[in-house]
Write an enzyme that holds these catalytic residues in place. Structure first.
Site, short mmCIF file in Angstrom:
data_model
loop_
_atom_site.label_atom_id
_atom_site.label_comp_id
_atom_site.label_asym_id
_atom_site.label_seq_id
_atom_site.Cartn_x
_atom_site.Cartn_y
_atom_site.Cartn_z
N ARG A 79 0.83 -1.21 0.00
CA ARG A 79 0.00 0.00 0.00
C ARG A 79 0.86 1.26 0.00
NH1 ARG A 79 -4.86 1.34 -1.48
NH2 ARG A 79 -5.30 -0.81 -0.86
N ASN A 338 -1.95 -3.31 8.80
CA ASN A 338 -2.94 -4.37 8.68
C ASN A 338 -3.33 -4.62 7.23
OD1 ASN A 338 -4.97 -6.36 9.70
ND2 ASN A 338 -4.40 -5.39 11.63
N HIS A 340 -5.34 -3.51 4.92
CA HIS A 340 -5.30 -2.45 3.91
C HIS A 340 -3.87 -2.05 3.59
CE1 HIS A 340 -6.08 1.61 2.13
NE2 HIS A 340 -7.07 0.93 1.57
N CYS A 341 -3.00 -2.08 4.58
CA CYS A 341 -1.60 -1.66 4.40
C CYS A 341 -0.81 -2.61 3.51
CB CYS A 341 -0.90 -1.57 5.76
SG CYS A 341 -1.70 -0.51 6.96
N ILE A 342 -1.22 -3.87 3.43
CA ILE A 342 -0.44 -4.85 2.67
C ILE A 342 -1.02 -5.11 1.28
CG2 ILE A 342 0.32 -5.96 4.81
CD1 ILE A 342 -1.60 -8.29 4.18
#
Length: 365
Positions: A79, A338, A340-342
């Site tokens: 992300r 989390n 969304h970040c990956i």
């Protein structure tokens, strides 16, 4: 930039292995990442970039429908280091390559070096043969959310932090956002989630469920430091309008109970000079808002917490057109982010299936 809730061509991820961030050599995190990839693959195609020394291992762990490509990287936050995809009026997809400096460079960044991560966005775009726009701004994808209709959400805590763009004013940063995302209005929420080591990424605090509708991380516990932050954001959003002049509809999603790093989890992380150690008792920035939209689905982190069920039910109620899927995500949270970040979405468009020359790129409007 289309809204994340709009149709995707696919999803991009990276593979975790960094021993000073992921415990036990990244093995537990790899299981969690594979679960996320498998869940998304039920809705759309998934590609994971993997360092050469983990290529065989990742291919063994991941389901066969997930594409694995060799892609050198420093850590697994697609992300933030990957490209932001945009689409023009003719349906052509382009990619924005922001400057990446590990969430603050040598001032308040999280590791050094970050040179491999800084090259990830261009690698993704070359694989897909998509024109690349190099943006003159330090920015991570988790620091922005858009509604696809001209409105961008971000936080002052993040984009105005000293390690990112100290030579730019707030107005200058906003001008870059408007230019590269083609948005007309930027909503600057003051702060993000408490103890978020990214300096308050907006994707942990709130997101657009659809144009004009926002989900916000919330707590009723006035003694929790997050209460002031969420209340501040709620008051700001309720007083704001979007780029089309609409008042915003804001839905509160109660956060899990504070998630603290255990001694066992801390001991499994290598301590290396220049990185942030994981100490027992440290509070992690746990939030259900850090979920990912995919075609027909929403992949939501869960924490074996009493609030998991309520968050999933609330999001399912707010997203009746989607299948809301909860994935245990504590191992991802221990790395500092989390679901969304990956992940990073690649939207649909009429992709140009030819090699783009330098002269073509230079003349692209």
């Amino acid at each position: 930039m289309p809204g994340e809730f709009e149709p995707h061509r696919g999803t991009w991820m990276l593979w975790p292995q960094r021993p000073d961030n992921w415990r036990n050599g990244g093995k537990p995190a790899q299981v969690a990442f594979a679960a996320v990839a498998n869940a998304i693959a039920h809705f759309e195609s998934v590609t994971i970039g993997v360092n050469p020394d983990q290529l065989a291992n990742a291919r063994h762990i991941l389901p066969p429908q997930v594409r694995v490509v060799e892609m050198a990287n420093n850590d697994a936050w697609m992300r933030d280091c990957g490209p932001t995809f945009v689409v023009n009026g003719q349906g052509d997809v382009r990619g924005v390559d922001w400057i990446f400096n590990a969430w603050g460079g040598l001032i308040n960044g999280l590791y050094f070096p970050w040179d491999l991560d800084a090259a990830v966005a261009q690698k993704v775009l070359e694989i897909e043969r998509i024109v690349c726009y190099k943006a003159p701004l330090v920015l991570e994808g988790g620091s922005i959310h858009v509604d696809g209709q001209g409105t961008c959400l971000t936080t002052e805590e993040c984009l105005l932090s000293p390690g990112r763009n100290p030579d730019l004013t707030k107005d200058q940063i906003e001008a870059h956002l408007k230019e590269y995302l083609n948005v007309e209005k930027v909503l600057w929420i003051p702060r993000g989630v408490y103890r978020d080591e990214t300096s308050g990424h907006v994707d942990n605090l709130c997101c657009f469920l659809r144009p004009g509708v926002i989900a916000l991380a919330w707590t009723d516990d006035r003694s929790d430091p997050q209460y002031d932050r969420s209340s501040e954001a709620y008051d700001f959003l309720m007083a704001a309008t979007d780029a089309l002049g609409r008042r915003l509809e804001v839905h509160k999603i109660h956060q899990p109970q504070p998630v603290l790093i255990s001694s066992e989890e801390s001991e499994g992380v290598d301590v290396i000079e220049g990185t942030t150690p994981r100490q027992p008792g440290d509070r992690m920035a746990a939030s259900y808002i850090n979920f990912y939209f995919c075609n027909g689905g929403a992949i939501v982190p869960t924490f074996n917490d009493p609030n998991d069920r309520a968050a999933l039910y609330k999001l399912q109620d707010l997203l009746p057109e989607r299948q809301v899927v909860g994935i245990p995500a504590r191992e991802i949270l221990l790395g500092g982010g989390n679901i969304h970040c990956i992940t990073q979405q690649q939207p649909f468009g009429k992709l140009k299936q030819r090699v783009l020359t330098t002269s073509f790129i230079a003349k692209t409007p």
